[in-house]
Design an enzyme around this catalytic site. Sequence first.
Site, PDB file in Angstrom:
ATOM      1  N   THR A  64      12.138  -1.780   5.330  1.00 49.31           N
ATOM      2  CA  THR A  64      12.125  -2.052   6.767  1.00 49.31           C
ATOM      3  C   THR A  64      12.120  -0.745   7.551  1.00 49.31           C
ATOM      4  OG1 THR A  64      13.120  -3.389   8.520  1.00 49.31           O
ATOM      5  CG2 THR A  64      14.659  -2.373   6.986  1.00 49.31           C
ATOM      6  N   LYS A  68       8.418   1.625   6.638  1.00 52.58           N
ATOM      7  CA  LYS A  68       7.315   0.755   6.210  1.00 52.58           C
ATOM      8  C   LYS A  68       5.988   1.489   6.022  1.00 52.58           C
ATOM      9  CE  LYS A  68       8.545  -3.871   7.748  1.00 52.58           C
ATOM     10  NZ  LYS A  68       8.112  -4.971   8.614  1.00 52.58           N
ATOM     11  N   ASP A 104       4.568  -9.914   5.534  1.00 52.18           N
ATOM     12  CA  ASP A 104       4.789 -10.311   6.937  1.00 52.18           C
ATOM     13  C   ASP A 104       3.641 -11.168   7.485  1.00 52.18           C
ATOM     14  OD1 ASP A 104       7.270  -9.041   7.285  1.00 52.18           O
ATOM     15  OD2 ASP A 104       6.323  -7.134   7.783  1.00 52.18           O
ATOM     16  N   GLY A 128       2.196  -6.870  22.663  1.00 52.54           N
ATOM     17  CA  GLY A 128       2.848  -5.833  21.854  1.00 52.54           C
ATOM     18  C   GLY A 128       1.890  -5.200  20.873  1.00 52.54           C
ATOM     19  N   LEU A 225       8.202 -13.889  18.108  1.00 54.86           N
ATOM     20  CA  LEU A 225       8.730 -13.335  16.858  1.00 54.86           C
ATOM     21  C   LEU A 225      10.218 -13.010  16.937  1.00 54.86           C
ATOM     22  CD1 LEU A 225       5.861 -13.382  15.918  1.00 54.86           C
ATOM     23  CD2 LEU A 225       5.949 -10.957  15.453  1.00 54.86           C
ATOM     24  N   TYR A 227      14.009 -13.663  16.958  1.00 61.08           N
ATOM     25  CA  TYR A 227      14.773 -14.787  16.404  1.00 61.08           C
ATOM     26  C   TYR A 227      16.236 -14.778  16.853  1.00 61.08           C
ATOM     27  CZ  TYR A 227      15.902 -11.193  12.968  1.00 61.08           C
ATOM     28  OH  TYR A 227      16.286 -10.021  12.375  1.00 61.08           O
ATOM     29  N   GLY A 248      11.121 -17.261  16.048  1.00 60.91           N
ATOM     30  CA  GLY A 248      10.908 -16.188  15.080  1.00 60.91           C
ATOM     31  C   GLY A 248      11.597 -16.366  13.738  1.00 60.91           C
TER      32      GLY A 248
END
Length: 289
Positions: A64, A68, A104, A128, A225, A227, A248
């Site tokens: 993460t 990445k 993803d 985005g 997205l 959450y 999300g």
Amino acid sequence: MNESRRVGLLGYPVHHSLSPVMHNAAFHALGLAWEYDLIPVAPENLALAVDVLQAEGYVGANVTIPHKQAIMPLLAGVSQEAQIIGAVNTIINASGQLRGYNTDAYGFWQVLGDAAFTPSSYQAVVLGAGGAARAVLYALLSHGFSVTLVNRTESKATELAQHFAPYFDHTIKVVAHDDTEHLQAELEIADLLVNSTSVGMTPHITENPLPPAISLPATLTVYDLVYNPRETALLQAARAAGAKTVDGLGMLLYQGVEAFRLWTHQEPPVDVMRTALEGAIQARTSSPP
Ligand code: ATR
């Protein structure tokens, strides 16, 4: 008793991650003596951490922020999908050879299937142009969508449009974030609006990534997205407008489902993973940070 195995999450920071709860619940449900560890790694130590993953026999890992992209040249190979997206979020250790994948885009798309989303115009508007947008754009373009991309920093949207152009027949059109009239027109013909920005995330829960003058057509599916919270200000507005909403949690769930499949070669217990995630998010929302 089956052999104990380990997978982990490389990131910085990682303490907030919900992945251990989701994966450990799944390992337990399938009777696997596996464990999902948090592995905080500062950027300057990433190469060392990759060596440690190999040396300690980890079966695989998730990756993460902020690693990445940086991890890609440190791996023995990277899937074509991860290469095009430009990010790896999952690693498999195949006899000491680390290979990178991106789950993803799969996660993003799988949720739309669950939501019985049936596109007609195959037009989407994406808000985005950060890391999350890359997987969203890959998923939409590879399923035949044309995309209108809107970002506060327009140059980043233009860069992403140029990045994906050689790989797909369908294109990304960039619209300025303050060009409300143009954005409204794009939304009128779109099947889907996706928010891939962090706007609306706790603690800024009243913020909406859309300009106030925009009115959401009831024909749209609006997919956020974010959450935490699950129902963002954007999704509240969408629901009030009669549009279909997707939160999300599902993308987080299904990127994990696919990673679990890659590591264990077993069918993941999706409902167990979903319940574990829902419980963890609920606990987080109802207690102070
Ligand atoms: P992630 O990996 O989660 O996508 P990121 O790469 O930092 O995170 O990208 C965050 C996205 O949210 C970017 O598109 C960012 O816009 P900029 O490119 O202009 O920075 C967007 N974003 C974050 N905060 C925002 C805000 N307050 N208003 C509008 N967009 C915002």
